[in-house]
Design an enzyme around this catalytic site. Structure first.
Site, PDB file in Angstrom:
ATOM      1  N   ARG A 150     -15.519 -87.568 -10.604  1.00  0.00           N
ATOM      2  CA  ARG A 150     -14.155 -86.841 -11.114  1.00  0.00           C
ATOM      3  C   ARG A 150     -13.072 -87.524 -10.053  1.00  0.00           C
ATOM      4  O   ARG A 150     -12.066 -87.957 -10.622  1.00  0.00           O
ATOM      5  CB  ARG A 150     -14.044 -85.397 -10.837  1.00  0.00           C
ATOM      6  CG  ARG A 150     -12.584 -84.908 -11.379  1.00  0.00           C
ATOM      7  CD  ARG A 150     -12.686 -83.584 -11.483  1.00  0.00           C
ATOM      8  NE  ARG A 150     -13.429 -82.878 -12.458  1.00  0.00           N
ATOM      9  CZ  ARG A 150     -14.303 -81.769 -12.550  1.00  0.00           C
ATOM     10  NH1 ARG A 150     -14.097 -80.924 -11.655  1.00  0.00           N
ATOM     11  NH2 ARG A 150     -14.894 -81.589 -13.526  1.00  0.00           N
ATOM     12  N   TYR A 151     -13.390 -87.572  -8.901  1.00  0.00           N
ATOM     13  CA  TYR A 151     -12.352 -88.534  -8.053  1.00  0.00           C
ATOM     14  C   TYR A 151     -12.726 -89.662  -7.661  1.00  0.00           C
ATOM     15  O   TYR A 151     -13.955 -90.121  -7.703  1.00  0.00           O
ATOM     16  CB  TYR A 151     -12.213 -87.559  -6.605  1.00  0.00           C
ATOM     17  CG  TYR A 151     -11.818 -86.001  -7.046  1.00  0.00           C
ATOM     18  CD1 TYR A 151     -10.410 -85.624  -7.218  1.00  0.00           C
ATOM     19  CD2 TYR A 151     -12.590 -84.990  -6.691  1.00  0.00           C
ATOM     20  CE1 TYR A 151     -10.191 -84.415  -7.346  1.00  0.00           C
ATOM     21  CE2 TYR A 151     -12.444 -83.566  -7.118  1.00  0.00           C
ATOM     22  CZ  TYR A 151     -10.843 -83.550  -7.508  1.00  0.00           C
ATOM     23  OH  TYR A 151     -10.639 -82.096  -7.385  1.00  0.00           O
ATOM     24  N   ARG A 154     -15.581 -90.253  -4.372  1.00  0.00           N
ATOM     25  CA  ARG A 154     -16.724 -89.123  -4.135  1.00  0.00           C
ATOM     26  C   ARG A 154     -17.260 -88.695  -5.250  1.00  0.00           C
ATOM     27  O   ARG A 154     -16.730 -88.643  -6.555  1.00  0.00           O
ATOM     28  CB  ARG A 154     -16.212 -88.056  -3.031  1.00  0.00           C
ATOM     29  CG  ARG A 154     -14.931 -87.314  -3.736  1.00  0.00           C
ATOM     30  CD  ARG A 154     -14.092 -87.027  -2.469  1.00  0.00           C
ATOM     31  NE  ARG A 154     -12.768 -85.860  -2.883  1.00  0.00           N
ATOM     32  CZ  ARG A 154     -11.892 -86.128  -3.245  1.00  0.00           C
ATOM     33  NH1 ARG A 154     -11.268 -87.441  -3.680  1.00  0.00           N
ATOM     34  NH2 ARG A 154     -10.929 -85.393  -3.483  1.00  0.00           N
ATOM     35  N   CYS A 163     -30.487 -70.608  -7.791  1.00  0.00           N
ATOM     36  CA  CYS A 163     -29.932 -70.275  -6.168  1.00  0.00           C
ATOM     37  C   CYS A 163     -30.551 -68.958  -5.796  1.00  0.00           C
ATOM     38  O   CYS A 163     -31.312 -68.420  -6.626  1.00  0.00           O
ATOM     39  CB  CYS A 163     -28.517 -69.742  -6.765  1.00  0.00           C
ATOM     40  SG  CYS A 163     -27.272 -70.906  -6.991  1.00  0.00           S
ATOM     41  N   CYS A 167     -24.520 -64.781  -7.604  1.00  0.00           N
ATOM     42  CA  CYS A 167     -23.155 -64.151  -7.354  1.00  0.00           C
ATOM     43  C   CYS A 167     -22.666 -63.835  -8.679  1.00  0.00           C
ATOM     44  O   CYS A 167     -22.471 -64.826  -9.523  1.00  0.00           O
ATOM     45  CB  CYS A 167     -22.347 -65.117  -6.530  1.00  0.00           C
ATOM     46  SG  CYS A 167     -23.369 -66.126  -5.441  1.00  0.00           S
ATOM     47  N   CYS A 170     -20.016 -66.135 -10.188  1.00  0.00           N
ATOM     48  CA  CYS A 170     -20.316 -67.515 -10.334  1.00  0.00           C
ATOM     49  C   CYS A 170     -19.759 -68.317 -11.518  1.00  0.00           C
ATOM     50  O   CYS A 170     -19.836 -67.657 -12.487  1.00  0.00           O
ATOM     51  CB  CYS A 170     -21.775 -67.748 -10.179  1.00  0.00           C
ATOM     52  SG  CYS A 170     -22.352 -69.278 -10.395  1.00  0.00           S
ATOM     53  N   ARG A 172     -21.162 -70.896 -12.760  1.00  0.00           N
ATOM     54  CA  ARG A 172     -22.081 -71.185 -13.613  1.00  0.00           C
ATOM     55  C   ARG A 172     -22.878 -70.133 -14.194  1.00  0.00           C
ATOM     56  O   ARG A 172     -24.042 -70.470 -14.522  1.00  0.00           O
ATOM     57  CB  ARG A 172     -23.006 -72.272 -12.739  1.00  0.00           C
ATOM     58  CG  ARG A 172     -22.249 -73.695 -12.130  1.00  0.00           C
ATOM     59  CD  ARG A 172     -23.160 -74.539 -11.543  1.00  0.00           C
ATOM     60  NE  ARG A 172     -22.419 -75.865 -11.342  1.00  0.00           N
ATOM     61  CZ  ARG A 172     -21.897 -76.027 -10.267  1.00  0.00           C
ATOM     62  NH1 ARG A 172     -21.690 -75.315  -9.240  1.00  0.00           N
ATOM     63  NH2 ARG A 172     -21.028 -77.229 -10.165  1.00  0.00           N
ATOM     64  N   ASP A 331     -12.069 -69.098 -10.732  1.00  0.00           N
ATOM     65  CA  ASP A 331     -11.963 -69.681 -11.978  1.00  0.00           C
ATOM     66  C   ASP A 331     -12.190 -69.014 -13.233  1.00  0.00           C
ATOM     67  O   ASP A 331     -12.609 -67.679 -13.188  1.00  0.00           O
ATOM     68  CB  ASP A 331     -13.459 -70.831 -12.252  1.00  0.00           C
ATOM     69  CG  ASP A 331     -13.213 -72.143 -11.243  1.00  0.00           C
ATOM     70  OD1 ASP A 331     -12.057 -72.235 -10.924  1.00  0.00           O
ATOM     71  OD2 ASP A 331     -14.356 -72.384 -10.800  1.00  0.00           O
ATOM     72  N   ASP A 368      -9.121 -74.941  -9.046  1.00  0.00           N
ATOM     73  CA  ASP A 368      -9.868 -76.009  -9.735  1.00  0.00           C
ATOM     74  C   ASP A 368      -9.456 -75.969 -11.173  1.00  0.00           C
ATOM     75  O   ASP A 368      -9.879 -75.058 -12.007  1.00  0.00           O
ATOM     76  CB  ASP A 368     -11.484 -75.546  -9.488  1.00  0.00           C
ATOM     77  CG  ASP A 368     -12.133 -76.919  -9.557  1.00  0.00           C
ATOM     78  OD1 ASP A 368     -11.454 -78.063  -9.952  1.00  0.00           O
ATOM     79  OD2 ASP A 368     -13.357 -77.032  -8.980  1.00  0.00           O
ATOM     80  N   LYS A 375      -8.680 -80.169  -8.448  1.00  0.00           N
ATOM     81  CA  LYS A 375      -8.390 -79.190  -7.568  1.00  0.00           C
ATOM     82  C   LYS A 375      -6.807 -79.367  -7.150  1.00  0.00           C
ATOM     83  O   LYS A 375      -6.446 -80.603  -6.645  1.00  0.00           O
ATOM     84  CB  LYS A 375      -9.019 -78.989  -5.982  1.00  0.00           C
ATOM     85  CG  LYS A 375     -10.533 -78.515  -6.246  1.00  0.00           C
ATOM     86  CD  LYS A 375     -11.275 -78.788  -4.892  1.00  0.00           C
ATOM     87  CE  LYS A 375     -12.897 -78.618  -5.169  1.00  0.00           C
ATOM     88  NZ  LYS A 375     -13.209 -79.703  -5.809  1.00  0.00           N
TER      89      LYS A 375
HETATM   90  C1  LIG Z   1     -14.960 -80.128  -5.408  1.00  0.00           C
HETATM   91  C2  LIG Z   1     -15.157 -81.421  -6.129  1.00  0.00           C
HETATM   92  C3  LIG Z   1     -15.298 -82.540  -5.122  1.00  0.00           C
HETATM   93  C4  LIG Z   1     -14.822 -82.487  -3.607  1.00  0.00           C
HETATM   94  O1  LIG Z   1     -13.624 -82.421  -3.568  1.00  0.00           O
HETATM   95  P1  LIG Z   1     -13.074 -82.281  -2.137  1.00  0.00           P
HETATM   96  O2  LIG Z   1     -11.700 -81.793  -2.150  1.00  0.00           O
HETATM   97  O3  LIG Z   1     -13.301 -83.601  -1.473  1.00  0.00           O
HETATM   98  O4  LIG Z   1     -13.680 -81.371  -1.104  1.00  0.00           O
HETATM   99  C5  LIG Z   1     -15.755 -83.655  -5.822  1.00  0.00           C
HETATM  100  N1  LIG Z   1     -15.997 -83.809  -6.876  1.00  0.00           N
HETATM  101  C6  LIG Z   1     -15.978 -82.585  -7.792  1.00  0.00           C
HETATM  102  C7  LIG Z   1     -16.494 -82.740  -9.090  1.00  0.00           C
HETATM  103  C8  LIG Z   1     -15.474 -81.455  -7.055  1.00  0.00           C
HETATM  104  O5  LIG Z   1     -15.379 -80.482  -8.018  1.00  0.00           O
HETATM  105  S1  SF4 Z   2     -21.789 -68.897  -6.614  1.00  0.00           S
HETATM  106 FE1  SF4 Z   2     -23.052 -69.707  -8.265  1.00  0.00          FE
HETATM  107  S2  SF4 Z   2     -23.885 -71.810  -7.541  1.00  0.00           S
HETATM  108 FE2  SF4 Z   2     -22.720 -70.724  -5.967  1.00  0.00          FE
HETATM  109  S3  SF4 Z   2     -24.366 -69.568  -4.749  1.00  0.00           S
HETATM  110 FE3  SF4 Z   2     -23.461 -68.183  -6.006  1.00  0.00          FE
HETATM  111  S4  SF4 Z   2     -24.779 -68.349  -7.870  1.00  0.00           S
HETATM  112 FE4  SF4 Z   2     -25.154 -70.202  -6.651  1.00  0.00          FE
END
Ligand SMILES: *Cc1c(COP(=O)(O)O)cnc(C)c1O
Ligand code: SF4
Length: 434
Positions: A150-151, A154, A163, A167, A170, A172, A331, A368, A375
């Site tokens: 996305r960025y 990275r 997991c 949580c 979560c 997901r 989120d 996010d 973010k």
């Molecule tokens: C959060 C995230 C990152 C890392 O973001 P940083 O601001 O560098 O910590 C990289 N890729 C994706 C898709 C993310 O959601």
């Molecule tokens: S928030 Fe979701 S992905 Fe993160 S540790 Fe908890 S269950 Fe796993």
């Protein structure tokens, strides 16, 4: 539905006006002990028969996770009505708690901040129509299955959806039912291949689910291959194990990680009561292996939505040598609406921290954004007025102070500070007079 529509509909004005700390007073009043004492060895008495070697073995915890409402009711008092409600919830969003994390819960406090992260609530389905299924649209930014780019510099590598704990907040949680996959070697090779031919990637984030659910050996195979890519400068691991099952951070894992640095680890503490002696030890081991630990907290209603709780969390983290990195707006995900706070809560928490404590203790508050927007940091507004010449700023105490803006042509005579300008004018006058 738009985000603002949801917020205005679900946040009654009366609640917004309450001081944020009011939601926490219940649990905090009962919590006389300082953050990092006592909780660790206070196993739920129903685990008192477990041998020390089992208790210290992360695989034992994993095998003995509490996954049914019936089992849960042995540890936490639940009325018949609560049990039938929770069964409805878990039919949609399953339940899984490690014995270690369950032992941190005060069974007699329905508002316990640990409990609210682990034990389902009826609101997960009764408010279930709010929010989106996949707000972050990770699929859209997936360049190969499991790799999100996305960025610019990275990538995020999703190795598994497993997991140790599920949580309740979560992002997901919709995927929990597809449960239990780990990327196979072929899929991982495809991700590595993309990274190899994408030289701008200098930071690889290994995430999940939780990547530490993989065996150390399997994880090493992935990390070694990422490390072998010349242009990858740093590797990051995103894991909640130090919080929900710190026994996982054993010597074997730390030895392995120490071979492939620089590796950074991001974990996910939400409350200071999660910082137990075991958990602190896990972070310490990581540090000694050369792995700095940073923390990403999710801002959660009734769990950590006050300045007081966030300060205690940050201070406890710093004592454990963990740096608060992000504070996330929760989120917009179906089944989490009851845990979400208005954005203003996060901003005022940051405002209540900045200046009042060390900058090291202050995370960046971020949203996010949906639709893969990434973010975005949100800050209290300290700028009252901003022109080319000067800024009028307020500090953390509310004092208002003017700051001269150096500007692009600050070398120019016109930009000289008023006192100097005045001195020159006076000198000129003196010249004229003489
Ligand atoms: C959060 C995230 C990152 C890392 O973001 P940083 O601001 O560098 O910590 C990289 N890729 C994706 C898709 C993310 O959601
Ligand atoms: S928030 Fe979701 S992905 Fe993160 S540790 Fe908890 S269950 Fe796993």
């Amino acid at each position: 539905m738009t985000k603002s529509a949801i917020v205005s509909r679900t946040i009654p004005v009366s609640e917004e006006e309450e001081p944020p700390s009011s939601t926490m007073t219940n649990s905090e009043a009962k919590e006389e002990e300082p953050p990092s004492t006592g909780f660790a060895s206070r196993r739920n008495r129903l685990f008192s028969h477990v041998s020390a070697s089992d208790w210290n073995d992360w695989k034992w915890h994993f095998r003995n996770r509490i996954t049914s409402v019936k089992e849960l009711s042995r540890f936490i008092p639940l009325s018949d009505k609560e049990q039938s409600q929770l069964k409805l919830v878990t039919a949609k969003y399953p339940l899984a708690i490690t014995p270690y994390y369950l032992s941190l819960i005060n069974p007699d406090d329905p508002d316990d901040p640990i409990r609210k992260q682990a034990i389902p609530a009826i609101e997960e389905i009764s408010m279930g129509s709010m929010g989106m299924e996949d707000p972050l649209e990770e699929k859209r930014d997936s360049v190969v299955p499991g790799l999100v780019h996305r960025y610019p510099d990275r990538v995020l590598m999703v190795l598994t959806d497993i997991c140790p704990m599920l949580c309740r907040h979560c992002t997901r949680k919709r995927e929990w039912h597809n449960g239990g996959w780990v990327r196979n070697d072929e899929e991982i090779e495809a991700m590595l291949d993309y990274i190899r031919r994408t030289p701008q990637v200098r930071d690889v984030i290994i995430s999940g689910g939780d990547p530490l659910t993989l065996s150390t050996e399997r994880l090493e195979r992935v990390i070694a291959r990422v490390r072998a890519i010349q242009h990858v400068e740093i590797i990051r691991i995103g894991t909640r194990f130090p919080v929900v099952l710190p026994q996982r951070i054993d010597a074997e894992l730390c030895n392995m990680l120490s071979k492939y640095g620089p590796i950074w680890l991001n974990t996910h503490y939400n409350h200071y009561r999660e910082i137990t002696p075991e958990s602190t030890r896990a972070c310490d081991r990581l540090l000694r292996a050369g792995v700095p630990v940073n923390n990403q907290t999710v801002l959660l209603r009734g769990i950590n939505d006050s300045v007081e709780t966030q300060l205690k969390l940050s201070h406890a983290l710093l004592k454990a040598k963990v740096r608060p990195y992000y504070l996330f707006q929760c989120d917009e995900v179906q089944g989490t609406e009851h845990l979400r706070t208005p954005v203003e809560t996060g901003i005022s928490i940051i405002e209540g921290m900045r200046g009042h404590t060390s900058g090291l203790a202050i995370p960046s508050f971020v949203i996010d954004l949906p639709s893969g927007g990434g973010k975005v940091p949100l800050q209290p507004d300290y700028i009252l007025s901003h022109t080319k010449e000067r800024l009028i700023l307020r500090n953390y105490q509310g004092r208002i102070i003017t700051f001269r803006n150096p500007g692009a042509d600050s070398g120019n005579k016109l930009e000289m500070v008023p006192q100097v300008e005045e001195a020159i004018v006076n000198e000129d006058r003196a010249l004229v007079r003489s």
